[in-house]
Scaffold this active site. Structure first.
Site, PDB file in Angstrom:
ATOM      1  N   LYS A  79      -7.719  -8.775  10.985  1.00  0.00           N
ATOM      2  CA  LYS A  79      -6.613  -9.015  10.050  1.00  0.00           C
ATOM      3  C   LYS A  79      -5.883 -10.302  10.445  1.00  0.00           C
ATOM      4  CE  LYS A  79      -2.605  -6.586   8.070  1.00  0.00           C
ATOM      5  NZ  LYS A  79      -1.769  -5.364   8.130  1.00  0.00           N
ATOM      6  N   SER A 154      -1.252  -3.052   3.758  1.00  0.00           N
ATOM      7  CA  SER A 154      -1.442  -4.478   3.729  1.00  0.00           C
ATOM      8  C   SER A 154      -2.782  -4.937   4.294  1.00  0.00           C
ATOM      9  CB  SER A 154      -0.317  -5.175   4.505  1.00  0.00           C
ATOM     10  OG  SER A 154      -0.322  -4.752   5.855  1.00  0.00           O
ATOM     11  N   SER A 178      -0.430   0.786   6.583  1.00  0.00           N
ATOM     12  CA  SER A 178      -1.281  -0.348   6.211  1.00  0.00           C
ATOM     13  C   SER A 178      -2.713  -0.310   6.743  1.00  0.00           C
ATOM     14  CB  SER A 178      -0.638  -1.661   6.639  1.00  0.00           C
ATOM     15  OG  SER A 178       0.294  -2.046   5.681  1.00  0.00           O
TER      16      SER A 178
HETATM   17  N1  GLN Z   1       3.435  -0.657   2.297  1.00  0.00           N
HETATM   18  C1  GLN Z   1       4.125  -0.885   3.531  1.00  0.00           C
HETATM   19  C2  GLN Z   1       5.196  -1.926   3.332  1.00  0.00           C
HETATM   20  O1  GLN Z   1       5.120  -2.625   2.365  1.00  0.00           O
HETATM   21  C3  GLN Z   1       3.098  -1.289   4.494  1.00  0.00           C
HETATM   22  C4  GLN Z   1       3.602  -1.862   5.739  1.00  0.00           C
HETATM   23  C5  GLN Z   1       2.551  -1.917   6.775  1.00  0.00           C
HETATM   24  O2  GLN Z   1       2.023  -0.873   7.180  1.00  0.00           O
HETATM   25  N2  GLN Z   1       2.274  -3.089   7.276  1.00  0.00           N
HETATM   26  O3  GLN Z   1       6.095  -2.043   4.104  1.00  0.00           O
END
Ligand code: GLN
Length: 481
Positions: A79, A154, A178
């Site tokens: 990532k 994400s 995420s």
């Molecule tokens: N959907 C979560 C957010 O927008 C995801 C965050 C994450 O796990 N990086 O904060």
């Protein structure tokens, strides 16, 4: 042989038996990336030369040694918020578009020591803020199961790369789902480790009390292999701990397993098809001899998301203060633009460098932390966080693990939620409590609604990664029979 379809274990065996070389394996993935990634857009950067040279190192090791580390020569995707030395690391943001990482994250160092092969850096929501990959400054990744749908976020690029066989496995980060939600949307395994189990050194911080790096893989066994390599105490991260073998694995013993099913997780808002599939997965454990017990997590379900959306932006506003157009990253001054003062450099660089969602969260966090509002928002959220932890402590006295859906719906359409931030935030409903408390959780594929994968989330007690993975493995095996 279709090399791109192999799991880590299969690829390792093939390398050891010299059925193919690490360079051949790596090239199989690089070819696929070249052919298919125009469609998926899973990768932001492809590190072809690095990958080939790492693969060559493993090939020469195979000629010299009888045994090689399990991850030697196996290609992975990383990532793009995890630093790989001398490789561009953007966090999918314009503000870091040309930033070159000066060192390796600890997990990367550990993987390199094993001889891992890094294929490239994957797309994500900007600074890991989002649930669909649509907040990437460089364009969205598409779900390999249906190109009109999101891969989740994400870590959507990592999950899509695994599901589309553009890598053997990948690393993601999980602040509120995420790793798990993209895992669920793309039909692959995603493990969010206990807070502190994996070093965060070299992970671009989003919300430091919630972030964890974890594996996204094709099988549960692969997730365990990667977790075992990347976990452990790191002197560069004072929140990291030695977690190995806290709980001896209970291998395939379902008989005396107590599974808690939180009733609130099956209430309003869940897609009826998802509910049916997840419940039938839990039934499978019952048929194998597990005891299923309905439990209640009142604070977690009612307040976790609201609590998360105070604590996370507060930490975001502090962590992202460093991108100011002076220290590093994008600066209006490098564009020879007019800036009338230092403040003007800060304001313009940040306004141009950050996307809308990132700016929204910085504003929310700054507000929640400001004098006069701190007690009403941030402090209260921290108190509720304690109540949420107590919810879990109470149920974990009665049950060994919890099972829930990972997401209330399968992958949604591109564009469906991007216009409504609250709707997007709601898609994290089943995941945030786990991060607020720091628990380990894994999402495994447990069925499909037409062609769209559905994930089962298994939540464990702190440092019981081995146990939740063993339990996940039981389902995986019984499903394959
Ligand atoms: N959907 C979560 C957010 O927008 C995801 C965050 C994450 O796990 N990086 O904060």
């Amino acid at each position: 042989m279709e090399l791109h379809k192999l799991t880590i274990t299969q690829a390792h065996q093939g390398l050891v038996k010299r059925e193919f070389s690490a360079v051949e394996l790596t090239k199989a993935f690089l070819d696929r990336i070249e052919k298919l990634d125009k469609k998926f857009f899973a990768y932001l950067t492809i590190t072809k030369n690095l990958a080939i040279s790492q693969a060559k190192t493993t090939d020469s090791l195979i000629l010299r040694e009888k045994e090689i580390p399990i991850l030697a020569g196996i290609p992975l995707a990383v990532k793009d918020n995890i630093l790989v030395e001398d490789v561009r690391c953007t966090a999918a943001s314009k503000i870091l578009e040309s930033y070159i990482a000066p060192y390796d994250a600890t997990c990367i160092k550990k993987l390199k020591a094993q001889g891992a092969v890094i294929l490239g850096k994957t797309n994500m929501d900007e600074f890991a803020m989002g649930s669909s990959c649509e907040h990437s400054a460089f364009g969205p990744t598409k779900n390999p199961h249906d190109l009109t749908r999101v891969p989740g976020g994400s870590s959507g690029g990592s999950a899509a790369a695994v599901a589309g066989n553009l890598c053997c496995y990948a690393l993601g980060s999980d602040t509120c789902g995420s790793i798990r939600q993209p895992g669920s949307f793309c039909g692959v395994v995603g493990l969010k480790p206990t807070y502190g189990a994996v070093s965060r050194y070299g992970l671009i911080a989003m919300a430091s009390s919630l972030d964890q790096i974890g594996p996204i893989t094709k099988t549960v066994k692969d997730a365990k292999i990667v977790f075992d390599v990347i976990s452990g105490k790191d002197p560069f991260d004072s929140t990291s701990v030695e977690s190995k073998s806290k709980v001896k694995s209970q291998k395939s013993k379902v008989d005396d397993l107590r599974i808690g099913v939180p009733k609130e997780y099956f209430a309003k808002g869940i897609d009826p098809e998802v509910e049916k599939i997840v419940k039938s997965a839990i039934k499978k454990y019952e048929a194998l001899g597990a005891n299923i017990e309905e439990v209640s997590l009142p604070y977690s379900t009612e307040h976790a998301l609201a609590t998360y959306y105070i604590i996370m932006p507060s930490e975001v506003s502090a962590n992202l203060a460093r991108y100011d157009g002076i220290k590093y990253g994008y600066s209006v001054t490098s564009n020879r633009q007019q800036a009338t003062s230092l403040l003007d450099v800060y304001l313009k660089s940040r306004a141009e460098g950050f996307g809308e969602e990132v700016r929204r969260r910085i504003m929310l966090g700054t507000y929640a932390l400001s004098a006069g509002y701190y007690e009403a928002y941030y402090l209260k959220a921290q108190k509720i966080r304690t109540l949420i932890r107590k919810d879990f402590e109470r149920v974990f006295k009665k049950v060994d693990v919890l099972m829930t859906p990972t997401s209330p719906t399968p992958a949604f359409k591109l564009g469906e939620k991007i216009v409504d931030p609250l709707l997007m935030y709601l898609s994290d409903i089943y995941m945030g409590a786990v991060n607020l408390v720091g628990l380990p959780a894994v999402s495994i594929p447990c069925g499909k609604v037409t062609n769209l994968p559905v994930g089962l989330q298994i939540i464990g007690k702190p440092f019981e990664e081995d146990r939740i993975l063993d339990i996940a493995g039981i389902f995986e095996k019984s499903n394959c029979l």
